[in-house]
Design an enzyme around this catalytic site. Structure first.
Site, PDB file in Angstrom:
ATOM      1  N   HIS A 142      32.642  25.012  49.962  1.00 64.38           N
ATOM      2  CA  HIS A 142      32.479  24.908  48.520  1.00 64.38           C
ATOM      3  C   HIS A 142      32.279  23.429  48.202  1.00 64.38           C
ATOM      4  O   HIS A 142      33.126  22.596  48.539  1.00 64.38           O
ATOM      5  CB  HIS A 142      33.699  25.469  47.790  1.00 64.38           C
ATOM      6  CG  HIS A 142      33.842  26.956  47.956  1.00 64.38           C
ATOM      7  ND1 HIS A 142      35.054  27.581  48.135  1.00 64.38           N
ATOM      8  CD2 HIS A 142      32.903  27.940  47.981  1.00 64.38           C
ATOM      9  CE1 HIS A 142      34.867  28.883  48.253  1.00 64.38           C
ATOM     10  NE2 HIS A 142      33.561  29.123  48.166  1.00 64.38           N
ATOM     11  N   GLU A 146      35.017  21.113  46.848  1.00 64.03           N
ATOM     12  CA  GLU A 146      36.280  21.003  47.587  1.00 64.03           C
ATOM     13  C   GLU A 146      36.039  19.989  48.712  1.00 64.03           C
ATOM     14  O   GLU A 146      35.598  20.338  49.804  1.00 64.03           O
ATOM     15  CB  GLU A 146      36.709  22.373  48.099  1.00 64.03           C
ATOM     16  CG  GLU A 146      36.982  23.352  46.956  1.00 64.03           C
ATOM     17  CD  GLU A 146      37.198  24.787  47.419  1.00 64.03           C
ATOM     18  OE1 GLU A 146      37.328  25.014  48.640  1.00 64.03           O
ATOM     19  OE2 GLU A 146      37.220  25.680  46.552  1.00 64.03           O
ATOM     20  N   HIS A 155      39.364  24.083  52.895  1.00 63.07           N
ATOM     21  CA  HIS A 155      39.086  24.291  51.478  1.00 63.07           C
ATOM     22  C   HIS A 155      40.051  23.466  50.633  1.00 63.07           C
ATOM     23  O   HIS A 155      40.796  22.638  51.157  1.00 63.07           O
ATOM     24  CB  HIS A 155      39.197  25.783  51.131  1.00 63.07           C
ATOM     25  CG  HIS A 155      38.109  26.632  51.718  1.00 63.07           C
ATOM     26  ND1 HIS A 155      37.116  27.210  50.959  1.00 63.07           N
ATOM     27  CD2 HIS A 155      37.851  26.993  52.997  1.00 63.07           C
ATOM     28  CE1 HIS A 155      36.292  27.895  51.740  1.00 63.07           C
ATOM     29  NE2 HIS A 155      36.726  27.780  52.993  1.00 63.07           N
ATOM     30  N   GLU A 186      43.805  25.688  53.003  1.00 62.03           N
ATOM     31  CA  GLU A 186      43.746  25.120  51.654  1.00 62.03           C
ATOM     32  C   GLU A 186      44.578  23.842  51.668  1.00 62.03           C
ATOM     33  O   GLU A 186      45.780  23.868  51.898  1.00 62.03           O
ATOM     34  CB  GLU A 186      44.297  26.122  50.634  1.00 62.03           C
ATOM     35  CG  GLU A 186      43.556  27.451  50.587  1.00 62.03           C
ATOM     36  CD  GLU A 186      42.256  27.364  49.804  1.00 62.03           C
ATOM     37  OE1 GLU A 186      42.058  26.365  49.081  1.00 62.03           O
ATOM     38  OE2 GLU A 186      41.433  28.297  49.906  1.00 62.03           O
TER      39      GLU A 186
END
Length: 668
Positions: free
Chosen positions: A253, A256, A398, A490
């Site tokens: 993404h 990110e 991410h 994440e």
């Protein structure tokens, strides 16, 4: 601003990147290559004070005119295109090769003088600089400056040359020697890198460590940017028998960005520490093939970074510019496709067929219908990449939370958005997730601020579908289509943190990244051979109680991630016997155990289920209508226009009035 830079580059290209056309260049006259009738009226060259603004920090204070380029005074030198280029080189190259380019350029414009004679810079310094920095000029499509011609304006050591970078090197050595043992010996600049800077950094790192690294492109983004991978191994460019392959993917993404930066830093760290003799890094690189794709979505990053204000600009009232990016700008690619929803949905196929004991749930083929939808060039490139190498393990980095999630990401019940949906390798995936979370500085802490979610009960890991469900994810695709087991990391609440946070984030994640890379040496590995000792490609190795087989690579080698305990392994291949072995993996094992198999040829008997369920042949069907391959490698006509090769069905559909296969889906 971009147009101004392009105009400047065009001016410089016209004025200074090609040698001026003169009947007798003064520099050539000075070197004795030609003569001019006016030379007899010139004054004898004498040493004079060095007075060039961008060159006044050199290690000497006197120079001589005319200089090597033929400038007869400092005023003429300052007004020349060469000096203008040196004044803007830092900005043009985005900080790459600074101040080395400027110092070497100044050594040509204003060479030192001794006894009214010029001392030329060393050719070896010029050649080393060109080797290290040529990629930076290529990145902006700019030729190497003519006045840095190593053969023409530089001298050999035997001619009494001087090294214009000697002082800089000495200062760097002093800085390194002053570091305490606790401080890192690898020096990394913790700033954001543009796409051009990222490409330059990766290429420069690979050039610095060419014996263990090289870069390659797996394709291009929608807007034509390279998807550049840097590889680390003791034999770059080749798969070695029994050496596991692991990949790290960042910036899927585009907004990110922390993972992208961490992977750039990791590449520099692996290179530098290997050279410095770090035994841990040397062991890791010598026994593993590591692939790093820092940015899977460079187009999205370009958009996201353009929205981020410069917090150092005193005219801005909001000094938290990085927070203005939001949560969506640049997330998708240039086609507005979310790349983590764009992979084939093989998880639904798994759920539909899992109860049939004859259905293979590993290496599930890509349905032909998938190719009738929108397939992003980034997705296409990554799928080809995943299929082309025997990856064992992977992590996708991410942002937006502080947790590690693992497959399945798509819920086993279509109407349940949050439902535990384990794979057959649930326990192994949990161990992989634990490896990263526990090695991270704060991820597994109970008291960590977790962006509004509650992962403290599971100490920073969660099943993806239990968190939230979505189809078409990359991790599920890796698991169901190949041998590769991928987790999603994440990295934190802020998707685009300020530059001040980059170094602290590197410290929090460095050990986790290294521990995850080392964890690929877990479980078992081996070679499946025939009676003659030849490796068998495509043989399956199964583990009793885990309904997910792995297949052997080109030379018959395989890897199977397993936790400690007793396991019963079975190897077989079409046309070969079936062999089983019991193995015990103790908790204290620090590397994968080796289990080889020797299979005997047996007659091939037809199996009715071969016609009902997927086979290797159907797995090999990739882009069967040849719709997307041309997008990655455009053909170019003699006029310089890109020409996309038409797939085989194009002529037929054109003749029948059907524009594309999508027409069939809409009109039948």
């Amino acid at each position: 601003m971009a147009l101004e830079v392009l105009a400047l580059v065009f001016f410089l290209a016209r004025s200074c990147l090609c040698a001026p056309q003169r009947p007798c260049h003064p520099g050539d006259e000075f070197l004795g290559r030609c003569s001019s009738s006016s030379s007899a009226h010139e004054e004898t060259p004498t040493c004079t004070a060095l007075n060039l603004g961008y060159c006044n920090d050199l290690e000497y204070s006197t120079t001589i005119y005319p200089n090597i380029l033929g400038h007869r005074s400092h005023t003429e030198a300052e007004s020349g295109a060469e000096y203008l280029l040196l004044s803007v080189i830092h900005g043009l190259l985005n900080g790459e090769c600074s101040p080395e380019i400027r110092l070497v350029g100044c050594s040509v414009l204003a060479s030192p003088c001794r006894d009214n004679k010029i001392i030329k810079p060393c050719r070896s310094t010029c050649e080393a600089l060109r080797k290290d920095c040529m990629h930076a000029f290529e990145a902006i499509e700019m030729a190497w400056p003519y006045f840095l011609d190593c053969d023409r304006f530089f001298a050999g050591n035997e001619e009494g040359c001087f090294d214009p970078l000697a002082g800089l090197k000495a200062r760097q050595e002093v800085a390194l020697s002053s570091l305490s043992p606790e401080e890192p010996s690898t020096i990394i600049q913790f700033t954001y890198a543009s796409n051009a800077q990222m490409y330059s950094l990766l290429k420069r790192t690979a050039a610095k460590c060419s014996h263990i690294s090289h870069v390659y492109s797996i394709g291009r983004s929608t807007e034509g940017r390279d998807l550049l991978v840097i590889e680390f191994t003791d034999n770059p460019g080749q798969h070695e028998l029994l050496e596991p392959e692991i990949k790290l993917v960042g910036n899927m993404h585009g907004n990110e960005v922390l993972g992208r930066q961490l992977l750039i830093y990791l590449a520099q760290y692996l290179c530098s520490e290997y050279i410095l003799g770090n035994q841990r890094i040397q062991s890791l690189v010598n026994n593993t093939r590591i692939h790093i794709l820092a940015s899977m979505n460079p187009d999205g990053y370009e958009l996201a970074s353009s929205e981020v204000e410069d917090s150092s600009d005193p005219e801005l009232s909001n000094q938290e510019g990085h927070l203005l990016n939001g949560w969506t700008t640049g997330r998708a690619n240039a086609q507005n496709l979310d790349l983590n929803r764009n992979f084939p949905d093989l998880t639904s196929i798994f759920y539909r067929n899992r109860r049939s004991r004859h259905y293979r749930i590993d290496h599930i083929p890509i349905p032909d219908a998938y190719w009738f939808g929108k397939v992003a060039p980034e997705t296409y490139a990554v799928m080809k990449w995943i299929r082309s190498l025997p990856f064992v393990q992977s992590a996708s980095l991410h942002g937006g939370e502080l947790v590690v999630s693992y497959p399945f990401d798509f819920s086993r019940h279509p109407h349940e958005e949050r439902m535990l949906s384990p794979t057959p390798d649930e326990q192994i995936f949990k161990q992989l997730a634990r490896t990263y979370a526990d090695a991270h500085a704060t991820m597994s802490n109970n008291d960590t601020d977790r962006c509004g979610a509650s992962f403290y009960r599971t100490r920073g890991i969660i099943n993806g579908a239990l968190w939230y469900s979505f189809a078409g994810g990359m991790s599920d695709f890796n698991y169901l289509h190949t041998n590769c087991m991928e987790i999603t990391v994440e990295l934190g609440c802020d998707k685009f943190p300020s530059e001040a946070e980059l170094y602290p984030e590197w410290k929090r994640n460095k050990e986790a990244l290294l521990s995850f890379l080392e964890s690929v040496h877990r479980g078992i590995k081996g070679v499946v051979k025939d009676k003659n000792g030849n490796g068998i490609k495509g043989a399956t190795v199964s583990v009793r109680g885990i309904r997910k087989d792995v297949t052997t690579a080109e030379d018959g080698d395989y890897w199977r991630l397993l936790n400690a305990g007793t396991h019963i392994l079975t190897a077989t291949a079409k046309g070969y016997s079936r062999v089983s072995k019991r193995v015990y993996l103790p908790h204290t094992m620090s590397k994968a155990g080796r289990v080889d198999f020797v299979l005997e040829k047996v007659p091939v008997e037809p199996d009715i289920y071969d016609h009902l369920f997927p086979t290797v042949d159907s797995w090999d069907r990739f882009d069967p209508y040849n719709q997307f391959e041309p997008n990655g490698e455009p053909d170019v006509t003699e006029e310089g226009i890109e020409r996309q090769e038409k797939p085989w069905w194009w002529t037929y559909f054109s003749q029948t009035g059907i524009s594309s296969p999508n027409w069939l889906l809409k009109n039948v």
